[in-house]
Design a protein around this motif. Structure first.
Motif, PDB file in Angstrom:
ATOM      1  N   ALA A   1       0.748  -1.175   0.054  1.00 19.44           N
ATOM      2  CA  ALA A   1      -0.182   0.321  -0.129  1.00 19.44           C
ATOM      3  C   ALA A   1       1.203   1.548  -0.007  1.00 19.44           C
ATOM      4  O   ALA A   1       1.962   1.470   0.731  1.00 19.44           O
ATOM      5  N   GLY A   2       0.881   1.885  -0.756  1.00 23.04           N
ATOM      6  CA  GLY A   2       1.604   3.317  -1.208  1.00 23.04           C
ATOM      7  C   GLY A   2       2.046   3.126  -2.321  1.00 23.04           C
ATOM      8  O   GLY A   2       1.866   2.096  -2.903  1.00 23.04           O
ATOM      9  N   ASP A   3       3.168   3.968  -2.374  1.00 23.57           N
ATOM     10  CA  ASP A   3       4.347   4.624  -3.470  1.00 23.57           C
ATOM     11  C   ASP A   3       5.482   3.626  -3.082  1.00 23.57           C
ATOM     12  O   ASP A   3       6.135   2.836  -2.302  1.00 23.57           O
ATOM     13  N   VAL A   4       5.548   2.995  -4.445  1.00 26.05           N
ATOM     14  CA  VAL A   4       6.933   1.951  -4.501  1.00 26.05           C
ATOM     15  C   VAL A   4       8.015   2.285  -5.731  1.00 26.05           C
ATOM     16  O   VAL A   4       7.524   2.581  -6.597  1.00 26.05           O
ATOM     17  N   ARG A   5       8.946   2.555  -5.206  1.00 27.42           N
ATOM     18  CA  ARG A   5      10.594   2.856  -5.751  1.00 27.42           C
ATOM     19  C   ARG A   5      11.145   2.197  -5.591  1.00 27.42           C
ATOM     20  O   ARG A   5      11.555   0.783  -5.464  1.00 27.42           O
ATOM     21  N   PHE A   6      11.652   1.299  -7.814  1.00 26.82           N
ATOM     22  CA  PHE A   6      12.375   0.123  -8.009  1.00 26.82           C
ATOM     23  C   PHE A   6      13.624   0.971  -8.045  1.00 26.82           C
ATOM     24  O   PHE A   6      13.377   1.759  -9.312  1.00 26.82           O
ATOM     25  N   TYR A   7      14.576   0.900  -7.419  1.00 29.54           N
ATOM     26  CA  TYR A   7      16.377   1.552  -7.925  1.00 29.54           C
ATOM     27  C   TYR A   7      16.887   0.879  -8.709  1.00 29.54           C
ATOM     28  O   TYR A   7      17.240  -0.400  -8.783  1.00 29.54           O
ATOM     29  N   GLY A   8      17.788   2.268  -9.336  1.00 26.15           N
ATOM     30  CA  GLY A   8      18.882   1.227 -10.700  1.00 26.15           C
ATOM     31  C   GLY A   8      20.270   1.431 -10.133  1.00 26.15           C
ATOM     32  O   GLY A   8      20.231   2.347  -9.346  1.00 26.15           O
ATOM     33  N   ASP A   9      21.396   1.043 -10.468  1.00 27.05           N
ATOM     34  CA  ASP A   9      22.515   1.871 -10.101  1.00 27.05           C
ATOM     35  C   ASP A   9      22.766   3.146 -10.407  1.00 27.05           C
ATOM     36  O   ASP A   9      24.528   3.922  -9.196  1.00 27.05           O
ATOM     37  N   THR A  10      22.228   3.992 -11.352  1.00 28.51           N
ATOM     38  CA  THR A  10      22.949   4.953 -11.210  1.00 28.51           C
ATOM     39  C   THR A  10      21.766   6.496 -10.320  1.00 28.51           C
ATOM     40  O   THR A  10      21.142   5.751  -9.968  1.00 28.51           O
ATOM     41  N   SER A  11      22.636   7.059 -10.139  1.00 28.40           N
ATOM     42  CA  SER A  11      21.449   8.098  -9.049  1.00 28.40           C
ATOM     43  C   SER A  11      20.278   8.775  -9.594  1.00 28.40           C
ATOM     44  O   SER A  11      20.821   9.362 -11.322  1.00 28.40           O
ATOM     45  N   GLY A  12      19.096   9.088  -9.727  1.00 30.74           N
ATOM     46  CA  GLY A  12      18.031   9.686 -10.142  1.00 30.74           C
ATOM     47  C   GLY A  12      17.627   8.905 -10.974  1.00 30.74           C
ATOM     48  O   GLY A  12      16.716   9.015 -11.465  1.00 30.74           O
ATOM     49  N   LYS A  13      17.814   7.370 -11.224  1.00 29.05           N
ATOM     50  CA  LYS A  13      16.667   6.599 -12.144  1.00 29.05           C
ATOM     51  C   LYS A  13      16.608   5.163 -11.677  1.00 29.05           C
ATOM     52  O   LYS A  13      17.029   4.542 -11.067  1.00 29.05           O
ATOM     53  N   PHE A  14      15.213   5.548 -11.449  1.00 28.69           N
ATOM     54  CA  PHE A  14      14.125   4.895 -10.624  1.00 28.69           C
ATOM     55  C   PHE A  14      12.864   4.235 -12.004  1.00 28.69           C
ATOM     56  O   PHE A  14      12.453   5.009 -12.012  1.00 28.69           O
ATOM     57  N   LEU A  15      12.013   3.648 -11.269  1.00 26.50           N
ATOM     58  CA  LEU A  15      10.934   3.417 -11.724  1.00 26.50           C
ATOM     59  C   LEU A  15       9.643   3.382 -10.145  1.00 26.50           C
ATOM     60  O   LEU A  15      10.078   2.917  -9.030  1.00 26.50           O
ATOM     61  N   GLN A  16       8.643   4.115 -10.677  1.00 26.05           N
ATOM     62  CA  GLN A  16       7.657   4.263  -9.640  1.00 26.05           C
ATOM     63  C   GLN A  16       6.393   3.504  -9.605  1.00 26.05           C
ATOM     64  O   GLN A  16       5.909   4.492 -10.677  1.00 26.05           O
ATOM     65  N   TRP A  17       5.710   3.433  -9.104  1.00 25.26           N
ATOM     66  CA  TRP A  17       4.330   2.877  -8.827  1.00 25.26           C
ATOM     67  C   TRP A  17       3.921   4.680  -8.192  1.00 25.26           C
ATOM     68  O   TRP A  17       3.992   4.349  -6.869  1.00 25.26           O
ATOM     69  N   ASP A  18       3.223   5.493  -8.264  1.00 27.10           N
ATOM     70  CA  ASP A  18       2.955   6.440  -7.931  1.00 27.10           C
ATOM     71  C   ASP A  18       1.675   5.918  -7.189  1.00 27.10           C
ATOM     72  O   ASP A  18       0.126   5.912  -8.350  1.00 27.10           O
ATOM     73  N   ALA A  19       1.219   5.764  -5.993  1.00 28.52           N
ATOM     74  CA  ALA A  19      -0.591   4.854  -5.881  1.00 28.52           C
ATOM     75  C   ALA A  19      -1.654   6.367  -5.723  1.00 28.52           C
ATOM     76  O   ALA A  19      -2.702   6.468  -6.831  1.00 28.52           O
ATOM     77  N   SER A  20      -1.140   7.802  -5.326  1.00 27.35           N
ATOM     78  CA  SER A  20      -2.126   8.743  -5.253  1.00 27.35           C
ATOM     79  C   SER A  20      -2.798   9.063  -6.949  1.00 27.35           C
ATOM     80  O   SER A  20      -3.852   9.298  -7.186  1.00 27.35           O
ATOM     81  N   HIS A  21      -1.488   8.773  -7.683  1.00 29.20           N
ATOM     82  CA  HIS A  21      -1.892   8.971  -9.739  1.00 29.20           C
ATOM     83  C   HIS A  21      -2.667   8.025 -10.219  1.00 29.20           C
ATOM     84  O   HIS A  21      -3.001   8.162 -10.729  1.00 29.20           O
ATOM     85  N   ASN A  22      -2.644   6.731  -9.085  1.00 29.99           N
ATOM     86  CA  ASN A  22      -2.847   5.271 -10.429  1.00 29.99           C
ATOM     87  C   ASN A  22      -1.468   5.323 -10.914  1.00 29.99           C
ATOM     88  O   ASN A  22      -2.761   4.600 -12.023  1.00 29.99           O
ATOM     89  N   ARG A  23      -0.492   5.592 -11.381  1.00 29.57           N
ATOM     90  CA  ARG A  23       0.266   5.123 -12.444  1.00 29.57           C
ATOM     91  C   ARG A  23       1.560   4.643 -11.950  1.00 29.57           C
ATOM     92  O   ARG A  23       1.894   5.227 -11.079  1.00 29.57           O
ATOM     93  N   LEU A  24       1.970   4.508 -13.244  1.00 29.89           N
ATOM     94  CA  LEU A  24       3.315   3.599 -13.174  1.00 29.89           C
ATOM     95  C   LEU A  24       4.419   4.618 -13.625  1.00 29.89           C
ATOM     96  O   LEU A  24       3.946   4.726 -14.866  1.00 29.89           O
ATOM     97  N   GLU A  25       5.042   4.797 -13.185  1.00 27.41           N
ATOM     98  CA  GLU A  25       6.243   6.081 -13.511  1.00 27.41           C
ATOM     99  C   GLU A  25       7.413   5.555 -14.249  1.00 27.41           C
ATOM    100  O   GLU A  25       8.303   5.324 -13.625  1.00 27.41           O
ATOM    101  N   PHE A  26       8.048   6.012 -15.494  1.00 27.32           N
ATOM    102  CA  PHE A  26       9.252   6.427 -15.831  1.00 27.32           C
ATOM    103  C   PHE A  26      10.027   6.819 -15.541  1.00 27.32           C
ATOM    104  O   PHE A  26       9.472   8.076 -16.363  1.00 27.32           O
TER     105      PHE A  26
END
Length: 211
Positions: free
Chosen positions: A48-73
């Motif tokens: 429940a809530g936002d989820v982030r998946f981080y890569g090795d490079t700073s600032g590069k991640f995949l995020q599930w934004d729960a409040s906007h119901n969307r997957l963000e690249f």
């Protein structure tokens, strides 16, 4: 205070709490619940809530934004497809959207009956408009804006490109190529209408030479 203990309602489940609130729960069915205590039975990992998946490079991640119901690249983060990572979708740091494949074709397909595929872009006034429409009900293609062919680029007609129209930078050509077949036919089927040939009148205008 973080606490690991058996669940009050299910002695075979474990949970981690902080200040009385459950932050993580492992159910008897093997589901891991994070920031929620409700197991909907749909999957083994539920968050429940936002989820982030981080890569090795700073600032590069995949995020599930729960409040906007969307997957963000984020910029430069790719969605990759295929066993060998053959195809990818990406928005780069130069604000370009890229759809790319390193093998095979790219197929855009609409299987809905009598529906279209529209290619839209800016209309020059702050909105968008269709430039090309592939019309599934009329079974034709509609071009709603000017289509420009640069110098020495042919508009070709016929399965083998038998007839072509092009401009070479100086002159405009309508050509039936040597390997082409048949005649060049100019026809007007409109009642009481003519075929009119116009050219320069020698004074900066144009005039009809014959019809």
């Amino acid at each position: 205070l973080w606490t690991l203990k058996a669940d009050d309602t299910d002695s075979d489940s474990f949970k981690i709490t902080n200040d009385g609130g459950t932050k993580l729960k492992l159910t008897t069915g093997g589901a891991l619940l994070i920031n929620t205590t409700t197991d909907d039975g749909s999957s083994k990992l539920q968050v429940a809530g936002d989820v982030r998946f981080y890569g090795d490079t700073s600032g590069k991640f995949l995020q599930w934004d729960a409040s906007h119901n969307r997957l963000e690249f984020k910029d430069e983060v790719k969605a990759v497809f295929g066993t060998n990572n053959d195809a990818s979708i990406q928005f780069d740091a130069n604000e370009n959207f890229k759809l790319q494949t390193t093998t095979g074709d790219i197929i855009i397909q609409n299987t809905a009956n009598d529906k279209d595929i529209e290619f839209r872009s800016d209309d020059g006034s702050g909105g968008t408009t269709a430039y090309i429409t592939i019309d599934g009900s009329a079974t034709n293609m509609k071009v709603a804006k000017d289509m420009r062919f640069n110098d020495n680029v042919d508009a070709e007609f016929g399965t083998s490109g038998d007839f072509k129209i092009y401009h070479d930078g100086s002159n405009t050509y309508l050509e039936q190529i040597n390997a082409g077949t048949g005649n060049i036919v100019i026809s007007n089927a409109n009642d009481d209408a003519d075929i009119i040939f116009k050219s320069d009148d020698g004074s900066g205008g144009v005039e009809t030479y014959f019809f």
